[in-house]
Design a protein around this motif. Structure first.
Motif, PDB file in Angstrom:
ATOM      1  N   CYS A 104       0.864  -1.177   0.000  1.00 21.73           N
ATOM      2  CA  CYS A 104       0.000   0.000   0.000  1.00 21.73           C
ATOM      3  C   CYS A 104       0.905   1.232   0.000  1.00 21.73           C
ATOM      4  O   CYS A 104       0.805   2.094  -0.858  1.00 21.73           O
ATOM      5  CB  CYS A 104      -0.892  -0.023   1.241  1.00 21.73           C
ATOM      6  SG  CYS A 104      -2.007   1.386   1.317  1.00 21.73           S
ATOM      7  N   HIS A 274      -8.435  -3.150  -2.260  1.00 17.07           N
ATOM      8  CA  HIS A 274      -9.297  -2.113  -1.686  1.00 17.07           C
ATOM      9  C   HIS A 274     -10.776  -2.479  -1.871  1.00 17.07           C
ATOM     10  O   HIS A 274     -11.627  -2.054  -1.095  1.00 17.07           O
ATOM     11  CB  HIS A 274      -8.989  -0.747  -2.315  1.00 17.07           C
ATOM     12  CG  HIS A 274      -7.604  -0.276  -1.974  1.00 17.07           C
ATOM     13  ND1 HIS A 274      -6.518  -0.572  -2.759  1.00 17.07           N
ATOM     14  CD2 HIS A 274      -7.119   0.419  -0.925  1.00 17.07           C
ATOM     15  CE1 HIS A 274      -5.423  -0.062  -2.202  1.00 17.07           C
ATOM     16  NE2 HIS A 274      -5.763   0.540  -1.089  1.00 17.07           N
ATOM     17  N   GLU A 300      -2.335  -5.559  -3.446  1.00 18.15           N
ATOM     18  CA  GLU A 300      -1.396  -5.148  -2.399  1.00 18.15           C
ATOM     19  C   GLU A 300      -0.693  -6.372  -1.806  1.00 18.15           C
ATOM     20  O   GLU A 300      -1.339  -7.373  -1.447  1.00 18.15           O
ATOM     21  CB  GLU A 300      -2.128  -4.343  -1.318  1.00 18.15           C
ATOM     22  CG  GLU A 300      -2.468  -2.952  -1.856  1.00 18.15           C
ATOM     23  CD  GLU A 300      -3.049  -1.984  -0.846  1.00 18.15           C
ATOM     24  OE1 GLU A 300      -2.972  -0.770  -1.102  1.00 18.15           O
ATOM     25  OE2 GLU A 300      -3.606  -2.436   0.184  1.00 18.15           O
ATOM     26  N   ASP A 311      -3.025  -0.711   5.409  1.00 20.70           N
ATOM     27  CA  ASP A 311      -3.760  -1.747   4.679  1.00 20.70           C
ATOM     28  C   ASP A 311      -3.215  -3.169   4.818  1.00 20.70           C
ATOM     29  O   ASP A 311      -3.360  -3.989   3.889  1.00 20.70           O
ATOM     30  CB  ASP A 311      -3.880  -1.362   3.190  1.00 20.70           C
ATOM     31  CG  ASP A 311      -4.900  -0.237   2.982  1.00 20.70           C
ATOM     32  OD1 ASP A 311      -5.617   0.102   3.956  1.00 20.70           O
ATOM     33  OD2 ASP A 311      -4.975   0.302   1.859  1.00 20.70           O
TER      34      ASP A 311
HETATM   35 MN    MN Z   1      -3.963   0.688   0.189  1.00 24.36          MN
END
Ligand code: MN
Ligand code: PEP
Length: 337
Positions: A104, A274, A300, A311
């Motif tokens: 991230c 996300h 990610e 994240d």
């Molecule tokens: Mn992110």
């Protein structure tokens, strides 16, 4: 409107049409196909007597563009656009699925280089990583800024992977464009029109993420801002929207992939990280995205998700990313056959 030229129209005739359109205050966007040339004319039609254009030699017909978005629409450009990211990587049409993977946020140089090498070995084609982070809380890690960009550039140097990173502010466009191969417009900035215009002045590929509360048409209109400034290198990204469902961080609207492909000639990718907010949902939704026809993925990846600066809960470990990549390539083979 679109000016469709006859199949036997000459270059000189095309030029004459373009010049005439400009005289009436239109901008003309040429699209040369194998069979014929079409000219997209964008501007105010009220002062134009259409017959002036219809009468010009080489003109076949004038077709109105019914959609509010014009340059990004399939009506103006019926074939898929292919966008060149680097000498090795292109996205769109039948190009191989582009996987943009990485943390991230860029946390330090050693880590980003290690991540870059690992995701490349697993088959990723672009390194992602945020240096300017749009965080919900002002007290959360905001990213390393230019230092992070330098680390990304070093990772590119060591792996050859092009790099994608977010630009959040008009004042940073020049700086980020100096380092990045892809400028990311984050979901929260999808309707930051000044920022869209500013990245539109560059020639860099722009990854335009769908806003959490934006319709597909609003997303296409945002891309129109970038295109109208002269940058046709736009990649859409479905990254989940807000719905009443709160089990997942967002609701990944995968139907947006085929919808966008039907409405626009530009490539579209999906971001299941996300889109779901949960690492164990990333693989199934990534595979579904490829099956739905996405031209790429954004994933990610972090070596230690439990201690990631941002994240972590949606980040894949190296091992899980490697497994995912094998399955992605398998689905891609089926869907492209
Ligand atoms: Mn992110
Ligand atoms: C990101 O990609 O790191 C990010 C912040 O994504 P989004 O703008 O989709 O929330």
């Amino acid at each position: 409107m679109i000016v469709v030229m006859r199949a036997d129209a000459t270059e000189v005739q095309v030029e004459q049409v373009v010049d005439t359109l400009k005289k009436f205050g239109f901008t003309a966007h040429l699209s040369k196909g194998v069979e014929r040339t079409v000219i997209g004319a964008i501007g105010d039609k009220s002062g134009l007597d259409k017959r002036v254009i219809e009468m010009l030699p080489g003109v076949s017909e004038l077709v109105p563009i019914r959609k509010p978005y014009k340059l990004v629409s399939r009506e103006i450009h019926s074939k898929d656009s292919i966008i060149k990211i680097s000498d090795q990587v292109s996205i769109g049409g039948n190009s191989p699925v582009v996987v943009m993977a990485g943390p991230c946020a860029v946390e330090n140089e050693t880590m980003i280089i290690e991540i870059a090498k690992t995701v490349k070995a697993a088959g990723a084609t672009v390194l992602r990583g945020g240096a300017f982070k749009p965080r919900t809380s002002p007290y959360s890690f905001q990213g390393l800024g230019e230092t992070g960009l330098k680390y990304m550039a070093q990772a590119r140097k060591e792996t050859g992977l092009p790099i994608a990173t977010e630009v959040m502010d008009t004042r940073d466009v020049e700086l980020v464009a100096k380092y990045a191969d892809i400028l990311q417009i984050g979901a929260r900035n999808m309707q930051n029109f000044n920022l869209l215009k500013e990245v539109g002045k560059t020639k860099k590929p722009i990854l335009l993420k769908r806003g959490p509360a934006a319709t597909i048409e609003e997303l296409l209109m945002s891309a129109e801002y970038i295109y109208a400034e002269g940058n046709p290198n736009i990649i859409f990204c479905e990254r989940g929207i807000k719905t009443m469902e709160n089990y997942t961080r967002n609701t990944l609207d995968l139907s947006a992939v085929p919808v966008i492909k039907s409405l626009s000639h530009l490539p579209v990718i999906a971001d299941p990280s996300h889109g779901t907010g949960k690492w164990d949902l990333v693989e199934p939704m990534a595979l579904a995205a490829v099956a739905s026809g996405a031209h790429g993925l954004m994933i990610e990846v972090h070596p230690h998700p439990e201690s990631a600066q941002s994240d972590g809960p949606q980040s894949l470990t190296y091992k899980n990313f490697t497994v995912l990549m094998q399955k992605v390539r398998a689905i891609e083979k089926v869907i492209r056959s």
